[in-house]
Write a protein that holds these residues in place. Structure first.
Motif, PDB file in Angstrom:
ATOM      1  N   PRO A  43       0.772  -1.246   0.063  1.00 13.04           N
ATOM      2  CA  PRO A  43      -0.160  -0.040   0.002  1.00 13.04           C
ATOM      3  C   PRO A  43       0.871   1.274   0.005  1.00 13.04           C
ATOM      4  O   PRO A  43       0.139   2.390  -0.168  1.00 13.04           O
ATOM      5  CB  PRO A  43      -0.764  -0.362   1.216  1.00 13.04           C
ATOM      6  N   SER A  44       2.178   1.075   0.280  1.00 14.02           N
ATOM      7  CA  SER A  44       3.069   2.542   0.093  1.00 14.02           C
ATOM      8  C   SER A  44       3.543   2.659  -1.310  1.00 14.02           C
ATOM      9  O   SER A  44       4.204   3.653  -1.468  1.00 14.02           O
ATOM     10  CB  SER A  44       4.104   1.976   0.999  1.00 14.02           C
ATOM     11  N   LEU A  45       3.337   1.797  -2.251  1.00 15.15           N
ATOM     12  CA  LEU A  45       3.928   2.034  -3.680  1.00 15.15           C
ATOM     13  C   LEU A  45       3.684   3.465  -4.305  1.00 15.15           C
ATOM     14  O   LEU A  45       4.318   3.652  -5.104  1.00 15.15           O
ATOM     15  CB  LEU A  45       3.369   0.853  -4.114  1.00 15.15           C
ATOM     16  N   HIS A  46       2.266   3.619  -3.872  1.00 12.49           N
ATOM     17  CA  HIS A  46       1.848   5.022  -4.473  1.00 12.49           C
ATOM     18  C   HIS A  46       2.577   6.042  -4.149  1.00 12.49           C
ATOM     19  O   HIS A  46       3.016   7.297  -5.064  1.00 12.49           O
ATOM     20  CB  HIS A  46       0.343   5.395  -4.417  1.00 12.49           C
ATOM     21  N   GLU A  47       3.314   5.971  -2.808  1.00 14.07           N
ATOM     22  CA  GLU A  47       4.066   7.081  -2.163  1.00 14.07           C
ATOM     23  C   GLU A  47       5.447   7.052  -3.092  1.00 14.07           C
ATOM     24  O   GLU A  47       6.430   7.681  -3.322  1.00 14.07           O
ATOM     25  CB  GLU A  47       4.198   6.899  -0.687  1.00 14.07           C
ATOM     26  N   VAL A  48       6.005   5.711  -3.234  1.00  9.49           N
ATOM     27  CA  VAL A  48       7.443   5.507  -3.878  1.00  9.49           C
ATOM     28  C   VAL A  48       7.019   5.903  -5.279  1.00  9.49           C
ATOM     29  O   VAL A  48       8.194   6.734  -5.906  1.00  9.49           O
ATOM     30  CB  VAL A  48       7.629   4.276  -4.062  1.00  9.49           C
ATOM     31  N   ALA A  49       6.161   5.779  -6.091  1.00  8.42           N
ATOM     32  CA  ALA A  49       5.945   6.345  -7.437  1.00  8.42           C
ATOM     33  C   ALA A  49       5.971   7.935  -7.357  1.00  8.42           C
ATOM     34  O   ALA A  49       6.549   8.632  -8.536  1.00  8.42           O
ATOM     35  CB  ALA A  49       4.612   5.767  -7.954  1.00  8.42           C
ATOM     36  N   ALA A  50       5.248   8.693  -6.455  1.00  9.71           N
ATOM     37  CA  ALA A  50       5.076  10.054  -6.426  1.00  9.71           C
ATOM     38  C   ALA A  50       6.688  10.743  -5.942  1.00  9.71           C
ATOM     39  O   ALA A  50       7.010  11.741  -6.062  1.00  9.71           O
ATOM     40  CB  ALA A  50       4.074  10.474  -5.412  1.00  9.71           C
ATOM     41  N   GLY A 116       0.902 -13.086  -4.167  1.00 14.86           N
ATOM     42  CA  GLY A 116       0.323 -11.923  -4.611  1.00 14.86           C
ATOM     43  C   GLY A 116      -0.426 -11.767  -6.121  1.00 14.86           C
ATOM     44  O   GLY A 116      -1.128 -12.716  -6.400  1.00 14.86           O
ATOM     45  N   SER A 117      -0.679 -10.503  -6.669  1.00 15.28           N
ATOM     46  CA  SER A 117      -1.390 -10.222  -7.976  1.00 15.28           C
ATOM     47  C   SER A 117      -0.489  -9.547  -8.776  1.00 15.28           C
ATOM     48  O   SER A 117       0.432  -8.968  -8.664  1.00 15.28           O
ATOM     49  CB  SER A 117      -2.543  -9.651  -7.553  1.00 15.28           C
ATOM     50  N   THR A 118      -1.031  -9.572 -10.129  1.00 17.19           N
ATOM     51  CA  THR A 118      -0.438  -8.653 -11.048  1.00 17.19           C
ATOM     52  C   THR A 118      -1.798  -7.853 -11.812  1.00 17.19           C
ATOM     53  O   THR A 118      -2.915  -8.171 -11.371  1.00 17.19           O
ATOM     54  CB  THR A 118       0.192  -9.573 -12.112  1.00 17.19           C
ATOM     55  N   SER A 119      -1.392  -7.022 -12.809  1.00 18.18           N
ATOM     56  CA  SER A 119      -2.610  -6.299 -13.500  1.00 18.18           C
ATOM     57  C   SER A 119      -3.581  -7.314 -14.115  1.00 18.18           C
ATOM     58  O   SER A 119      -2.912  -8.092 -14.955  1.00 18.18           O
ATOM     59  CB  SER A 119      -1.724  -5.170 -14.219  1.00 18.18           C
ATOM     60  N   LEU A 134       1.296  -0.447 -10.728  1.00 20.29           N
ATOM     61  CA  LEU A 134       2.093  -0.590  -9.446  1.00 20.29           C
ATOM     62  C   LEU A 134       2.066  -1.881  -8.604  1.00 20.29           C
ATOM     63  O   LEU A 134       1.564  -1.688  -7.781  1.00 20.29           O
ATOM     64  CB  LEU A 134       1.657   0.824  -8.298  1.00 20.29           C
ATOM     65  N   ASN A 135       2.717  -2.851  -9.391  1.00 22.89           N
ATOM     66  CA  ASN A 135       2.521  -4.097  -8.605  1.00 22.89           C
ATOM     67  C   ASN A 135       3.610  -4.452  -7.851  1.00 22.89           C
ATOM     68  O   ASN A 135       3.788  -5.190  -6.922  1.00 22.89           O
ATOM     69  CB  ASN A 135       2.475  -5.181  -9.788  1.00 22.89           C
ATOM     70  N   ALA A 136       4.740  -3.704  -8.134  1.00 21.14           N
ATOM     71  CA  ALA A 136       6.301  -3.794  -7.388  1.00 21.14           C
ATOM     72  C   ALA A 136       6.907  -2.651  -7.214  1.00 21.14           C
ATOM     73  O   ALA A 136       6.748  -1.811  -7.939  1.00 21.14           O
ATOM     74  CB  ALA A 136       6.919  -5.125  -8.203  1.00 21.14           C
ATOM     75  N   THR A 137       7.933  -2.803  -6.451  1.00 25.70           N
ATOM     76  CA  THR A 137       8.879  -1.632  -6.227  1.00 25.70           C
ATOM     77  C   THR A 137       9.523  -1.257  -7.526  1.00 25.70           C
ATOM     78  O   THR A 137       9.505   0.089  -7.816  1.00 25.70           O
ATOM     79  CB  THR A 137      10.040  -1.922  -5.239  1.00 25.70           C
TER      80      THR A 137
END
Length: 431
Positions: A43-50, A116-119, A134-137
């Motif tokens: 759930p933190s990946l959106h912060e990594v992307a930004a 886990g999952s993918t798109s 945003l599936n992985a780091t």
């Protein structure tokens, strides 16, 4: 190699299960397999992307966690499974053009799949080629680096001609899409401060959120959806609902109504499915390619193989699919921990089947605001939460995950350290 319990996948559920089992059963009994060397809370990946969260500070080393919690870490991707011989095939690992680790066969007594999952692109032309999910780091880092390049180019054009800007399109108005759009708006202002002085975040960074349903955050109560929409509007984020994307090109997105949305950067957050390689393992699969499990999380028809998290096609006590949420994976990890500890101690399995309990959902709208609903003990009862209190609850979910894998003392120290580091470093990652 042989281990009494093998867990494949070091996401939220798989890692928590490995840590809890390792602490209960002791060294030499549990092995965790993952294709990456460090863990980050998805759930933190959106912060990594930004760019508002640095994965090199946030990531937790699997080798460190293995040492501290009493399990073994096996580095490499799962490439095959022999259920008759009870062996997991772990693929070779390469680096710098040469093989670092060879293919290995890992024997197991009990196997837990938590990959886990993918798109899920739903067959939309161009989705796989021209969007980032945003599936992985590495996906989040790829987005961030491309965003930096686009900002640098737009800033240069703005200086030379007075014209410039970038268009970001996010497809999918669920939690990931909403959180990413809000985080990007906050980050765009911070980037303008750190060197991109000719850009103004709200004027020059255009963010459009496309959702196929009549409203964003469709699975959540309408009051939560309306609050999120209001907060996105205040941040100058364009939201388009009832929008069915039909084609994606390198620089634009088309919808069913004939509308075209310019897109320098496009994110796919419109759906997930289980990883396709699961279909090649000879295991039964169900909805979305997930592994078909019974009410004890056992893969149907295969002895001593379990599945949890997004890759498990699991239903609750009412016959409804368990949603792909971190809280579900956490509950399933607790259930399987009890099951596998009992088995290791020669005790019978738990009498009660796994039952999912929905505690509600919280959605981050930037670093300052969160909205959501909390489920009460009474069936169907829920409470709307917003603002600072909701934000504290949202942050506490991350800390609870850290506590499960690090323990309370180290989690507290880490929280204080990150608080201090964030005040001694830029608001966004610039390299």
């Amino acid at each position: 190699m042989q281990s009494e319990i093998v867990i494949v996948g070091g996401g939220a559920g798989g890692l928590e299960l490995a840590c809890k089992l390792g602490r209960k059963l002791g060294p030499g009994k549990v092995a965790l397999v993952d294709s990456r060397l460090y863990h980050i809370w998805k759930p933190s990946l959106h912060e990594v992307a930004a760019g508002t969260l640095d994965i090199h500070q946030e990531g937790l080393s699997y080798q460190m966690l293995a040492h501290d919690n009493g399990f073994a870490f096996i580095y490499g991707p799962m490439t095959g499974l022999d259920t008759a011989a009870r062996k997991v095939i772990v693929g070779a690992v390469a680096g710098g053009g040469e093989e670092v680790l060879p293919e290995r066969h890992l024997g197991y007594g009990s196997l837990v799949l938590a990959v886990g999952s993918t798109s899920n692109y739903f067959g939309v032309p161009g989705a796989a080629e021209y969007t980032i999910s945003l599936n992985a780091t590495e996906d989040a880092e790829r987005f961030r680096l491309r965003l930096l390049r686009l900002l640098a180019r737009a800033d240069e054009h703005k200086e030379e001609s007075g014209d410039g800007g970038i268009n970001i399109v996010i497809i999918g108005g669920g939690a990931t899409g909403v959180e990413l759009s809000a985080e990007l708006r906050e980050a765009s202002g911070a980037y303008a401060v750190y060197g991109f002085s000719h850009l103004q975040g709200r004027r020059d960074v255009h963010i459009t959120l496309l959702e196929g349903a009549p409203r964003i955050l469709a699975p959540l109560p309408e009051r939560v959806s309306n609050a999120a929409l209001r907060l996105l509007d205040k941040r100058s984020i364009k939201v388009v609902t009832d929008c069915r994307v039909t084609q994606i090109d390198a620089d634009k997105v088309h919808d069913k109504k004939g509308n075209v949305y310019p897109a320098d950067l496009c994110v796919w957050a419109a759906g997930i499915r289980a990883p396709e390689f699961l279909g090649s393992l000879g295991l039964p699969t169900g909805h979305g390619g997930g592994l078909d499990v019974d009410d004890r999380l056992r893969v149907k028809g295969v002895p001593d193989v379990y599945a949890l998290g997004d890759c498990a096609a699991c239903v609750d006590g009412n016959g409804k699919p368990v949603p792909p949420r971190a809280q579900a994976a956490h509950q399933q990890a607790d259930y399987l921990c009890d099951t596998l500890v009992r088995r290791a101690e020669g005790k019978p399995a738990p009498d009660k089947p796994y039952k999912y309990r929905d505690y509600g959902s919280l959605v981050s709208i930037g670093h300052g605001t969160t909205v959501g609903s909390l489920m009460g003990a009474l069936r169907g009862a829920s409470w709307f939460v917003e603002g600072f209190v909701a934000r504290l609850m949202y942050v506490s979910l991350h800390l609870m995950h850290h506590q499960a894998v690090l323990g309370p003392i180290r989690t507290g120290v880490l929280a204080v350290a990150r608080f201090l580091v964030r005040r001694a470093t830029p608001l966004v990652k610039l390299h």
